[in-house]
Design a protein around this motif. Structure first.
Motif, mmCIF file in Angstrom:
data_model
loop_
_atom_site.group_PDB
_atom_site.id
_atom_site.type_symbol
_atom_site.label_atom_id
_atom_site.label_comp_id
_atom_site.label_asym_id
_atom_site.label_seq_id
_atom_site.Cartn_x
_atom_site.Cartn_y
_atom_site.Cartn_z
ATOM 1 N N ASP A 47 0.828 -1.203 0.000
ATOM 2 C CA ASP A 47 0.000 0.000 0.000
ATOM 3 C C ASP A 47 0.862 1.253 0.000
ATOM 4 O O ASP A 47 0.586 2.211 -0.732
ATOM 5 C CB ASP A 47 -0.932 -0.021 1.215
ATOM 6 N N GLU A 48 1.915 1.266 0.791
ATOM 7 C CA GLU A 48 2.821 2.415 0.834
ATOM 8 C C GLU A 48 3.528 2.596 -0.508
ATOM 9 O O GLU A 48 3.698 3.718 -0.979
ATOM 10 C CB GLU A 48 3.830 2.234 1.953
ATOM 11 N N LYS A 51 1.108 4.186 -2.921
ATOM 12 C CA LYS A 51 0.938 5.608 -2.648
ATOM 13 C C LYS A 51 2.127 6.394 -3.190
ATOM 14 O O LYS A 51 1.961 7.496 -3.711
ATOM 15 C CB LYS A 51 0.788 5.841 -1.149
ATOM 16 N N GLU A 54 1.743 6.876 -6.908
ATOM 17 C CA GLU A 54 0.777 7.922 -7.246
ATOM 18 C C GLU A 54 1.429 9.303 -7.178
ATOM 19 O O GLU A 54 1.149 10.173 -8.004
ATOM 20 C CB GLU A 54 -0.420 7.871 -6.299
#
Length: 60
Positions: A47-48, A51, A54
């Motif tokens: 997930d990190e 991110k 992005e």
């Protein structure tokens, strides 16, 4: 008199059986909960990373 003793014995056996079943189901639920927590922790680095992608202009 013997009917009263039989009912008492059946009540005790029923109580003991319900205790064993409740304990077993509780253990199974706790094991499942712990497993889900471990899986969620394993997904945090992914997930990190997503991110971070992005922020760099990559969109998935």
């Amino acid at each position: 008199m013997s009917e009263t003793i039989l009912i008492t014995i059946l009540g005790v056996v029923g109580t003991l059986l319900s205790i064993v079943v409740s304990f077993t189901l509780g253990q199974r639920a706790e094991k499942s909960k712990q497993s889900l927590l471990v899986r969620a922790e394993m997904l945090k680095p992914i997930d990190e990373w997503l991110k971070g992608m992005e922020k760099n202009g990559w969109y998935f």
